[in-house]
Design a protein around this motif. Structure first.
Motif, PDB file in Angstrom:
ATOM      1  N   SER A  35       0.816  -1.223   0.000  1.00  0.00           N
ATOM      2  CA  SER A  35       0.000   0.000   0.000  1.00  0.00           C
ATOM      3  C   SER A  35       0.843   1.265   0.000  1.00  0.00           C
ATOM      4  CB  SER A  35      -0.923   0.014   1.226  1.00  0.00           C
ATOM      5  OG  SER A  35      -0.149  -0.059   2.417  1.00  0.00           O
ATOM      6  N   LYS A  36       2.188   1.104  -0.117  1.00  0.00           N
ATOM      7  CA  LYS A  36       3.057   2.275  -0.091  1.00  0.00           C
ATOM      8  C   LYS A  36       3.991   2.250  -1.294  1.00  0.00           C
ATOM      9  CE  LYS A  36       3.119   2.822   4.952  1.00  0.00           C
ATOM     10  NZ  LYS A  36       3.980   2.921   6.156  1.00  0.00           N
ATOM     11  N   PRO A  37       4.360   3.399  -1.824  1.00  0.00           N
ATOM     12  CA  PRO A  37       5.312   3.453  -2.941  1.00  0.00           C
ATOM     13  C   PRO A  37       6.730   3.153  -2.453  1.00  0.00           C
ATOM     14  CG  PRO A  37       4.773   5.660  -2.217  1.00  0.00           C
ATOM     15  CD  PRO A  37       3.881   4.728  -1.423  1.00  0.00           C
ATOM     16  N   ILE A  38       7.588   2.739  -3.384  1.00  0.00           N
ATOM     17  CA  ILE A  38       9.000   2.545  -3.054  1.00  0.00           C
ATOM     18  C   ILE A  38       9.842   3.326  -4.048  1.00  0.00           C
ATOM     19  CG2 ILE A  38       8.630   0.260  -2.041  1.00  0.00           C
ATOM     20  CD1 ILE A  38       9.837  -0.945  -4.599  1.00  0.00           C
ATOM     21  N   ALA A  39      11.015   3.759  -3.593  1.00  0.00           N
ATOM     22  CA  ALA A  39      11.928   4.515  -4.446  1.00  0.00           C
ATOM     23  C   ALA A  39      13.349   4.221  -3.990  1.00  0.00           C
ATOM     24  CB  ALA A  39      11.610   6.009  -4.367  1.00  0.00           C
ATOM     25  N   GLY A  40      14.313   4.655  -4.776  1.00  0.00           N
ATOM     26  CA  GLY A  40      15.711   4.487  -4.402  1.00  0.00           C
ATOM     27  C   GLY A  40      16.141   3.034  -4.352  1.00  0.00           C
ATOM     28  N   PHE A  41      15.766   2.280  -5.343  1.00  0.00           N
ATOM     29  CA  PHE A  41      16.067   0.848  -5.341  1.00  0.00           C
ATOM     30  C   PHE A  41      16.628   0.431  -6.702  1.00  0.00           C
ATOM     31  CE2 PHE A  41      11.839   1.234  -7.104  1.00  0.00           C
ATOM     32  CZ  PHE A  41      11.835   0.325  -8.163  1.00  0.00           C
ATOM     33  N   THR A  42      17.244  -0.738  -6.723  1.00  0.00           N
ATOM     34  CA  THR A  42      17.657  -1.389  -7.966  1.00  0.00           C
ATOM     35  C   THR A  42      17.146  -2.819  -7.935  1.00  0.00           C
ATOM     36  OG1 THR A  42      19.788  -2.080  -7.045  1.00  0.00           O
ATOM     37  CG2 THR A  42      19.730   0.034  -8.188  1.00  0.00           C
ATOM     38  N   LEU A  43      16.968  -3.392  -9.113  1.00  0.00           N
ATOM     39  CA  LEU A  43      16.533  -4.778  -9.257  1.00  0.00           C
ATOM     40  C   LEU A  43      17.721  -5.607  -9.695  1.00  0.00           C
ATOM     41  CD1 LEU A  43      14.368  -7.044  -9.497  1.00  0.00           C
ATOM     42  CD2 LEU A  43      13.963  -6.231 -11.840  1.00  0.00           C
ATOM     43  N   CYS A  44      18.001  -6.693  -8.961  1.00  0.00           N
ATOM     44  CA  CYS A  44      19.139  -7.558  -9.264  1.00  0.00           C
ATOM     45  C   CYS A  44      18.634  -8.959  -9.581  1.00  0.00           C
ATOM     46  CB  CYS A  44      20.100  -7.615  -8.082  1.00  0.00           C
ATOM     47  SG  CYS A  44      20.716  -5.990  -7.563  1.00  0.00           S
ATOM     48  N   ILE A  45      19.085  -9.513 -10.704  1.00  0.00           N
ATOM     49  CA  ILE A  45      18.662 -10.857 -11.079  1.00  0.00           C
ATOM     50  C   ILE A  45      19.867 -11.691 -11.490  1.00  0.00           C
ATOM     51  CG2 ILE A  45      16.434  -9.986 -11.916  1.00  0.00           C
ATOM     52  CD1 ILE A  45      17.480 -10.684 -14.780  1.00  0.00           C
ATOM     53  N   SER A  46      19.705 -13.003 -11.417  1.00  0.00           N
ATOM     54  CA  SER A  46      20.702 -13.917 -11.972  1.00  0.00           C
ATOM     55  C   SER A  46      20.002 -15.174 -12.459  1.00  0.00           C
ATOM     56  CB  SER A  46      21.778 -14.269 -10.939  1.00  0.00           C
ATOM     57  OG  SER A  46      21.244 -15.092  -9.920  1.00  0.00           O
ATOM     58  N   GLY A  47      20.624 -15.827 -13.396  1.00  0.00           N
ATOM     59  CA  GLY A  47      20.106 -17.056 -13.979  1.00  0.00           C
ATOM     60  C   GLY A  47      21.034 -17.470 -15.097  1.00  0.00           C
ATOM     61  N   PRO A  48      20.791 -18.594 -15.726  1.00  0.00           N
ATOM     62  CA  PRO A  48      21.686 -18.998 -16.819  1.00  0.00           C
ATOM     63  C   PRO A  48      21.793 -17.973 -17.943  1.00  0.00           C
ATOM     64  CG  PRO A  48      20.384 -20.867 -16.101  1.00  0.00           C
ATOM     65  CD  PRO A  48      19.840 -19.664 -15.379  1.00  0.00           C
ATOM     66  N   GLY A  49      20.666 -17.312 -18.292  1.00  0.00           N
ATOM     67  CA  GLY A  49      20.688 -16.332 -19.363  1.00  0.00           C
ATOM     68  C   GLY A  49      21.483 -15.089 -18.985  1.00  0.00           C
ATOM     69  N   ARG A  50      22.140 -14.497 -19.983  1.00  0.00           N
ATOM     70  CA  ARG A  50      22.971 -13.323 -19.727  1.00  0.00           C
ATOM     71  C   ARG A  50      22.553 -12.169 -20.630  1.00  0.00           C
ATOM     72  NH1 ARG A  50      26.838 -17.423 -19.993  1.00  0.00           N
ATOM     73  NH2 ARG A  50      27.529 -16.802 -22.068  1.00  0.00           N
ATOM     74  N   VAL A  51      22.492 -10.986 -20.049  1.00  0.00           N
ATOM     75  CA  VAL A  51      22.246  -9.771 -20.822  1.00  0.00           C
ATOM     76  C   VAL A  51      23.495  -9.473 -21.639  1.00  0.00           C
ATOM     77  CG1 VAL A  51      21.778  -7.298 -20.675  1.00  0.00           C
ATOM     78  CG2 VAL A  51      20.623  -8.893 -19.119  1.00  0.00           C
ATOM     79  N   ASP A  52      23.307  -9.188 -22.909  1.00  0.00           N
ATOM     80  CA  ASP A  52      24.439  -8.948 -23.798  1.00  0.00           C
ATOM     81  C   ASP A  52      25.164  -7.659 -23.406  1.00  0.00           C
ATOM     82  OD1 ASP A  52      25.290 -10.086 -26.735  1.00  0.00           O
ATOM     83  OD2 ASP A  52      25.695  -7.943 -26.563  1.00  0.00           O
ATOM     84  N   PRO A  53      26.497  -7.606 -23.580  1.00  0.00           N
ATOM     85  CA  PRO A  53      27.204  -6.342 -23.305  1.00  0.00           C
ATOM     86  C   PRO A  53      26.652  -5.175 -24.132  1.00  0.00           C
ATOM     87  CG  PRO A  53      28.758  -8.146 -23.525  1.00  0.00           C
ATOM     88  CD  PRO A  53      27.423  -8.704 -23.902  1.00  0.00           C
ATOM     89  N   ALA A  54      26.232  -5.461 -25.365  1.00  0.00           N
ATOM     90  CA  ALA A  54      25.610  -4.423 -26.197  1.00  0.00           C
ATOM     91  C   ALA A  54      24.115  -4.405 -25.911  1.00  0.00           C
ATOM     92  CB  ALA A  54      25.887  -4.697 -27.670  1.00  0.00           C
ATOM     93  N   VAL A  55      23.766  -4.092 -24.681  1.00  0.00           N
ATOM     94  CA  VAL A  55      22.402  -4.262 -24.194  1.00  0.00           C
ATOM     95  C   VAL A  55      21.428  -3.319 -24.893  1.00  0.00           C
ATOM     96  CG1 VAL A  55      22.768  -2.682 -22.267  1.00  0.00           C
ATOM     97  CG2 VAL A  55      20.967  -4.408 -22.128  1.00  0.00           C
ATOM     98  N   LEU A  56      20.265  -3.864 -25.242  1.00  0.00           N
ATOM     99  CA  LEU A  56      19.144  -3.077 -25.733  1.00  0.00           C
ATOM    100  C   LEU A  56      18.022  -3.258 -24.724  1.00  0.00           C
ATOM    101  CD1 LEU A  56      19.227  -4.018 -29.530  1.00  0.00           C
ATOM    102  CD2 LEU A  56      20.068  -1.912 -28.477  1.00  0.00           C
ATOM    103  N   ILE A  57      17.620  -2.160 -24.077  1.00  0.00           N
ATOM    104  CA  ILE A  57      16.676  -2.275 -22.962  1.00  0.00           C
ATOM    105  C   ILE A  57      15.727  -1.088 -22.963  1.00  0.00           C
ATOM    106  CG2 ILE A  57      18.329  -1.182 -21.397  1.00  0.00           C
ATOM    107  CD1 ILE A  57      17.229  -2.934 -19.157  1.00  0.00           C
ATOM    108  N   GLU A  58      14.482  -1.344 -22.644  1.00  0.00           N
ATOM    109  CA  GLU A  58      13.475  -0.305 -22.489  1.00  0.00           C
ATOM    110  C   GLU A  58      12.981  -0.314 -21.046  1.00  0.00           C
ATOM    111  OE1 GLU A  58      10.306  -0.898 -25.226  1.00  0.00           O
ATOM    112  OE2 GLU A  58      11.623  -1.061 -26.983  1.00  0.00           O
ATOM    113  N   GLY A  59      12.810   0.857 -20.463  1.00  0.00           N
ATOM    114  CA  GLY A  59      12.253   0.981 -19.122  1.00  0.00           C
ATOM    115  C   GLY A  59      13.271   1.184 -18.037  1.00  0.00           C
ATOM    116  N   GLY A  60      14.547   1.114 -18.346  1.00  0.00           N
ATOM    117  CA  GLY A  60      15.590   1.280 -17.343  1.00  0.00           C
ATOM    118  C   GLY A  60      16.949   1.142 -17.979  1.00  0.00           C
TER     119      GLY A  60
END
Length: 671
Positions: A35-60
């Motif tokens: 019921s409350k907003p959050i700010a000042g955070f980052t999202l951290c994930i891991s798994g077998p898949g890897r984000v490419d160094p030449a990343v193409l990303i929308e939203g962050g």
């Protein structure tokens, strides 16, 4: 007193494969259910898949990235309101996702005050496939009329039995020779661990049928003979392992007749004669990407013994972790064995913010080695060098050239992960480690890896470039220096043959192999250890992982080979190309029947076959955060591998194997 609860957050992920006119899309939805907003955070994930160094990303945007760990940053001054969702869409990955285990398997949110909150992670959902996800071993049903009268895997050389008697309650084993007594004790412990309530071994007072063990001349090291009679069973062999294998075959015959009396029989008379067609019947297990405790390793060894697998290749170090206690360098396990938020090694492959990991103490190693020895299994430890050493270098940073500048990257996305081959500190540390390992592993065979060194390795090290200039000349050194800060192998391991990296690695391999030979050890390596042709072929062997053809060519050059091509014998590869199957697909896929029918020496000449040690399956653990995935990927394929290594090709039958394989044990038995 009020308790402050963390915000209710949930992460959902989905995958949309590319199609005509549409890019692939990996989408992350972070939902604020509080019921409350959050700010000042980052999202951290891991798994077998890897984000490419030449990343193409929308939203962050991407913050820190190391291999398959990625930190995502929201837009500046972003606030995730109550009941709202933050969506990130990524279209540049190191490879397109193909299976449900490719996506995030671990995730958490990190806040500006240093606190973290773990997120429950559901399997990534495919927007093109909604089939139920598969987990757990596939257990083949026993048919009503199997093609053979007795249940045995791997199938023996000669089975000549007749009649059907009531199944004895179990076996009372007697022996006189110490080797026979040891075999009986090993078998008793084995069935107690794998089939504790079945009572396969029981005294005469409980109706146990007499089984007499005899040590006799004339058998090869792992051969045995079982003779069935109305009043007793006799097993003869020349060694403790041969007697144990005879008991295992007898136990399999008993279990088939006991559990499926209408399908299989316990013979009245006749005999089984048996010996393996290959001397090396192996399984490799990577414990760096995922950690397996002592109890898991010991039970896995028991399962291998039931399959008559006799080599365990124990992959104890890699970029992601260091897993064995070394007295001289306690930082290897203090630093290198653990992953977590804020640690030298971040969360990887499904581990979360909390400190997780583990290592094997020397006492644990000795216990495991002794258990394996009782079961006829020799253990080959692997310390993967000179590449795959990110964790080792985090623990011992002085291994790097202090003047080294810039970066090179491994195929898995680790920077500067190779031990420097021209520094004396490298050999001081490594020889100390190897001496401690040799004391722990009496088989005196040490695998040193030598795989997947990046093309640009050491391209920023003045020490390495100076040595390369001495050996290969100015042109080679200058070409190699230009590889600094160039990401060369985003989508596949570099072929470094003939490069400056290969020349420098050959210096390392020659010296380390010579050291091990002086300690009385055989050196194992992956096929890349052949670069430069510098190791002594009489005191080494190679594991051929790329293809049968590469293994054949190396055998033709005089290298002793263990064949383990990734397309078929890598058990982390999925059982099919379908999304609902777990695992990887970079080398291909192989269902159990494909593995069973695969010919590991197809096209080999008779001369090349003289250098065949045997075959092994390899378990790389990236997708196995979920142990039910382990079961799905390993069983029954390890039994198919075992039969390929033991049974003569002319005696193999998929129909027979499938009828019996469902009786073989699995490690976890998770649904």
């Amino acid at each position: 007193m009020s308790i402050k609860l963390p915000p209710a957050l949930r992460l959902e992920t989905s995958w949309l494969p590319a199609s005509e006119g549409r890019s692939q899309a990996y989408t992350l939805h972070l939902k604020n259910l509080s019921s409350k907003p959050i700010a000042g955070f980052t999202l951290c994930i891991s798994g077998p898949g890897r984000v490419d160094p030449a990343v193409l990303i929308e939203g962050g945007t991407v913050g820190r990235r190391l291999s398959n760990f990625t930190e995502f940053l929201p837009p500046e001054n972003f606030e995730l309101g109550a009941g709202k969702t933050w969506t990130l869409t990524i279209s540049a990955l190191s490879w397109p996702f193909q299976h449900w285990t490719d996506g995030a398997t671990g995730a958490y949110v990190a806040f500006g005050d240093g606190s973290t909150q773990s997120l429950a992670v559901e399997p990534t959902r495919s927007l093109a496939n909604n089939a139920p996800l598969k987990r757990g071993a596939e257990i083949y049903p026993v048919p009503a009329n199997p093609p053979v009268p007795v249940a045995i895997v791997p199938w023996p050389n000669a089975v000549s039995v007749s009649g059907k008697r009531s199944v004895p309650p179990g076996f009372a084993i007697s022996s006189a020779d110490p080797r026979a007594t040891a075999a009986a004790a090993a078998f008793t412990g084995l069935v107690d661990q794998l089939f504790s309530v079945e009572g396969i071994v029981r005294p005469a007072s409980e109706g146990g049928m007499p089984v007499v063990l005899e040590v006799a001349d004339g058998f090869s090291a792992e051969a045995y003979r079982i003779t069935f009679a109305a009043d007793a069973v006799r097993i003869a062999a020349s060694t403790q392992t041969g007697l144990l294998y005879g008991l295992i075959t007898l136990g399999q015959v008993w279990r088939g007749a006991h559990l499926y009396p209408n399908a299989f029989r316990f013979p009245v008379e006749g005999e089984i004669r048996d010996e393996p067609s290959m001397g090396w019947r192996g399984l490799h297990l990577d414990v760096a990407r995922q950690f397996y405790g002592k109890a898991e390793i010991k039970k896995l060894l028991s399962v291998l013994a039931w399959n008559k697998v006799n080599r365990f290749h124990w992959h104890l170090s890699d970029d992601e972790a260091w897993r064995v206690e070394i007295d001289a360098y306690p930082a290897l396990t203090e630093v290198g064995a653990w992953r977590g938020h804020g640690l030298a090694i971040p969360p990887l492959l499904g581990s979360g913010a909390a400190r997780t990991g583990g290592y094997y103490t020397k006492d644990a190693v000795r216990e495991i080695v002794a258990h394996a020895k009782e079961l006829g299994i020799e253990i080959v430890p692997e310390i993967d060098v000179p590449g795959h050493c990110f964790a080792m270098q985090q623990a011992i940073p002085e291994l790097r050239d202090p003047q080294e500048a810039g970066s090179y990257y491994s195929v898995q996305g680790f920077p500067d992960n190779c031990l420097n081959p021209v520094r004396e500190k490298t050999y001081e540390v490594l020889e100390t480690i190897l001496r401690e390992l040799i004391e722990l592993f009496p088989f005196k065979t040490i695998h040193i890896g030598a795989d997947e060194v990046p093309l640009g390795a050491w391209s920023g090290s003045p020490e390495a470039l100076a040595r390369l200039r001495e050996i290969g000349g100015d042109t080679m050194a200058e070409v190699h220096a230009k590889r600094l800060n160039v990401i060369t192998n985003t989508h596949g391991a570099d072929d470094i043959d003939g490069s400056g990296a290969a020349v420098l690695q050959s210096i390392f391999l020659a010296r380390v192999q010579k050291f091990l030979a002086e300690q009385g050890c055989i050196t194992g390596g992956w096929e890349e250890a052949a670069h430069g042709n510098v190791i002594d072929k009489t005191k080494s062997y190679l594991c051929g992982w790329r293809s049968v053809e590469v293994s054949a060519a190396l055998a033709g050059q005089g290298y002793e080979m263990v064949v383990c091509p990734g397309q078929v014998y890598y058990l982390d590869m999925a059982n099919s190309p379908d999304w609902d199957e777990p695992g990887a697909s970079w080398a291909g896929w192989s269902e159990p029947e494909t593995l069973y029918n695969f010919d590991p020496v197809e096209g080999w000449s008779d001369e090349q076959k003289k250098n065949l040690r045997g075959i092994q399956a390899c378990i790389w653990s990236e997708p196995m955060t979920d142990r039910a995935v382990f079961d799905r990927l390993v069983f029954p394929r390890i039994s198919a591998l075992a039969e390929s290594a033991w049974t003569r090709p002319a005696d193999k039958s998929w129909e027979r194997f499938r009828a019996v394989a469902g009786l073989m044990p699995v490690l976890y038995a998770y649904p």
